[in-house]
Design a protein around this motif. Structure first.
Motif, mmCIF file in Angstrom:
data_model
loop_
_atom_site.group_PDB
_atom_site.id
_atom_site.type_symbol
_atom_site.label_atom_id
_atom_site.label_comp_id
_atom_site.label_asym_id
_atom_site.label_seq_id
_atom_site.Cartn_x
_atom_site.Cartn_y
_atom_site.Cartn_z
ATOM 1 N N MET A 171 0.835 -1.197 0.000
ATOM 2 C CA MET A 171 0.000 0.000 0.000
ATOM 3 C C MET A 171 0.876 1.255 0.000
ATOM 4 N N ALA A 203 -0.932 7.647 0.381
ATOM 5 C CA ALA A 203 -2.363 7.383 0.189
ATOM 6 C C ALA A 203 -2.976 6.808 1.468
ATOM 7 N N ALA A 204 -2.207 5.917 2.138
ATOM 8 C CA ALA A 204 -2.705 5.328 3.390
ATOM 9 C C ALA A 204 -2.852 6.401 4.460
ATOM 10 N N TYR A 207 -3.336 9.579 3.935
ATOM 11 C CA TYR A 207 -4.461 10.434 3.525
ATOM 12 C C TYR A 207 -5.777 9.777 3.957
ATOM 13 N N ALA A 208 -5.871 8.455 3.748
ATOM 14 C CA ALA A 208 -7.075 7.718 4.157
ATOM 15 C C ALA A 208 -7.243 7.773 5.676
ATOM 16 N N THR A 219 -8.943 0.202 1.009
ATOM 17 C CA THR A 219 -8.306 0.445 2.315
ATOM 18 C C THR A 219 -8.464 -0.798 3.193
#
Lengths: 328, 259
Positions: free
Chosen positions: A1, A5-6, A8-9, A138
């Motif tokens: 991952m 991005a992780a 941000y999630a 996710t």
């Protein structure tokens, strides 16, 4: 991952949960309770008071002072309730701080926060709400972690409002500025975070707000009882000098329970220790069996904190593992 | 369709059983030995009576539940790899979005969960809000929205990642004429770009209009898989409506049962 991005999630998960809390009644109820305590502190005034060395209502040998001299004047609620006190003025402020730190925040505050936030996760895990969420790439553990951190952040903010507010209000009114009182913010947040991890486990297992409320509160009381029971076993010889010693099995069992479970009383004792409230009568640390444990130097705050946090981590891991396999 | 292109979705003898009853000893078989593929560039309709297993099939495809037996692959990779979900968009039949969020915040949130980079999310959100007709209400709380508006928002969140496979579980539920036209336009656009869709619907006219192939599932079993035209052709070669064609697979109609 992909790490950005992780993150941000995760940021959005925390933000969403925080916003969920802000728009719920829980936010206003907790804010209202903190506000009441702050107004209460603003209505306090202290004049005069006895001058004593170190121990407020006890003589240096630990025995209660006979016939305390009531030389101080304390008024509550902006002069509506005048009363007298026999402590040193600074100790009188400590007495009020200990009431807020140990009982209002450390006990009632944590329980209120557990009850108030118990519904957040079951609500998010209902099939209609969760289906689209869990159909995203996710990982489920990240979704759970984000939700958990969001609730903990919300309670952290509430704790900050309470501690900073009461500290400022009492400081302004009495000119006593106990900066260590603010250690209550991380300690209360940590106390809540450890127990909320158990709530998360219940939420994943049952997806029911009622199960989370009842289970979390019961668990807190069971842990408190185990914490107290182990301390009682530790100083049993002092409390019952003429009695038979406790069976080895009982002390072993109380030790195992103590080290495995979170320790709510210890969180309160840690804050009292940080504030050096050892001799204030209203503290948890002035009550048996905790007083004897402290006197005999058998309180191990760091080990207690570490094992409580370990339990929290384990509960979260169990919840994430279960959620990963859960059918929707 | 070229044979060297991997199917977007592949079910291979998939069985799904749910535990029921005291101690979960009773088993309910919701999906029973289903095998099919969804190829690039096709819109596949999923039909069947209520409780036939359609939603379970969709959940299996999206890893919302795990198969009891069999193999599911997305884009040629085992369904255990959640990363492949980044290429799928999903519209749920009864979407329950956080009521306290605005459509803009919701799309940003779901874009983040789709593991899209922040700049891409920020760029796509206003475009999608415009497309589903919610641009002028992008800063209002979802709590004030009608069911149709929530469905349109659901469609927007499913399109955020420009999915290769769009899974629509009864997307027209609660939609007005404009909303239904929007769903059709989205599906046709998907097909035109060589992407695919799985379309679950009870509105047969929409299925007839949009789908290349249909899967008919009854009591967990796949009873028909093939082109729509073939399904609608009778044994004597005459054409019949989709409704009459489906009647052959469905249980006795409620209207014909003795009172």
């Amino acid at each position: 991952m992909d790490a950005p991005a992780a993150l941000y999630a995760l940021r959005w998960l925390v933000r969403d949960t925080f916003q969920q809390a802000l728009t719920s009644r829980v936010f206003w109820i907790m804010l209202g309770l903190s506000g009441l305590c702050i107004v209460f502190c603003l209505g306090v005034s202290i004049e005069g008071g006895a001058e004593r060395e170190g121990h407020e209502l006890f003589a240096p040998d630990g025995k209660p002072l006979a016939g305390p001299r009531e030389t101080g004047r304390l008024t509550l609620l902006f002069g509506l309730f005048p009363t007298t006190f026999s402590r040193e003025p600074r100790e009188q402020v400590h007495f009020l701080l200990s009431l807020f730190a140990s009982w209002v925040a450390g006990t009632m505050g944590v329980l209120a926060a557990l009850i108030g936030t118990a519904g957040f996760l079951p609500e998010s895990l209902q099939p209609g709400a969760a289906a689209v969420l869990l159909a995203k790439p996710t990982p489920r553990w990240l979704i759970l972690t984000g939700k958990y951190l969001g609730v903990v952040a919300f309670v952290g903010v509430q704790a900050a409002i309470f501690f900073v507010g009461t500290w400022l209000a009492l400081g302004v009114r009495t000119d006593t500025w106990e900066i260590l009182y603010l250690l209550g913010i991380p300690l209360l947040t940590l106390h809540f975070a450890v127990f909320f991890s158990f709530t998360v486990l219940l939420a994943v297992l049952f997806r029911s707000t009622m199960a989370c409320i009842v289970g979390s509160v019961l668990f807190w009381f069971v842990c408190y009882a185990v914490n107290m029971g182990r301390d009682f076993a530790l100083v049993y010889d002092v409390m019952n000098p003429a009695g038979e010693p406790l069976p080895v099995f009982t002390t072993l069992l109380s030790d195992i329970g103590y080290w495995l479970l979170p320790k709510p009383a210890d969180f309160i004792l840690m804050l009292e220790q940080a504030l050096a409230l050892n001799n204030v009568m209203s503290t948890l640390g002035s009550q048996a069996p905790f007083r004897f444990v402290l006197e005999r130097d058998q309180f191990q705050p760091l080990a207690s904190l570490a094992t409580s946090m370990l339990f929290g981590g384990f509960a979260l891991w169990a919840a994430a593992s279960h959620l990963a396999k859960l059918d929707y | 369709m070229t044979s060297n292109v991997l199917p977007f979705a592949e079910f291979n003898d998939v069985v799904k059983e749910y535990s029921r009853g005291w101690l979960g000893r009773d088993r309910l078989r919701a999906v029973d030995g289903v095998s099919f593929q969804i190829e690039p560039g096709e819109v596949v309709g999923l039909l069947g009576p209520n409780r036939a297993g359609k939603t379970t099939l969709v959940k299996l495809l999206l890893s919302l539940c795990q198969p009891t037996r069999g193999r599911i692959a997305r884009f040629g990779e085992a369904s255990e790899r959640r990363q492949t979900l980044a290429r799928i968009g999903y519209v749920h039949e009864n979407q329950a979005f956080p009521r306290y969020l605005t459509p803009r915040a919701l799309l940003e949130y779901y874009g983040a969960l789709a593991l899209l980079p922040e700049p891409i999310v920020k760029e796509r959100v206003p475009i999608l809000l415009e497309r589903v007709g919610l641009a002028d209400r992008s800063n209002e709380a979802i709590a004030t929205f009608s069911k149709g508006m929530i469905q349109r928002l659901g469609l927007a969140q499913a399109l955020l990642n420009e999915p290769d496979l769009l899974v629509l579980d009864e997307p027209s539920e609660g939609l007005d004429l404009l909303g239904r036209q929007l769903v059709r336009a989205v599906l046709l656009d998907q097909k035109a770009r060589g992407k695919s869709a799985l379309f679950v619907s009870h509105v047969l006219s929409e299925v007839e209009m949009l789908c290349d192939r249909v899967l008919v599932i009854v009591a967990g079993k796949l009873v028909y898989l093939g082109p729509l035209a073939e399904l609608c052709r009778g044994v004597d070669g005459s054409l019949r409506s989709l409704e009459s064609a489906l009647q052959a697979f469905y249980p006795t109609p409620l209207s014909e049962r003795p009172s």
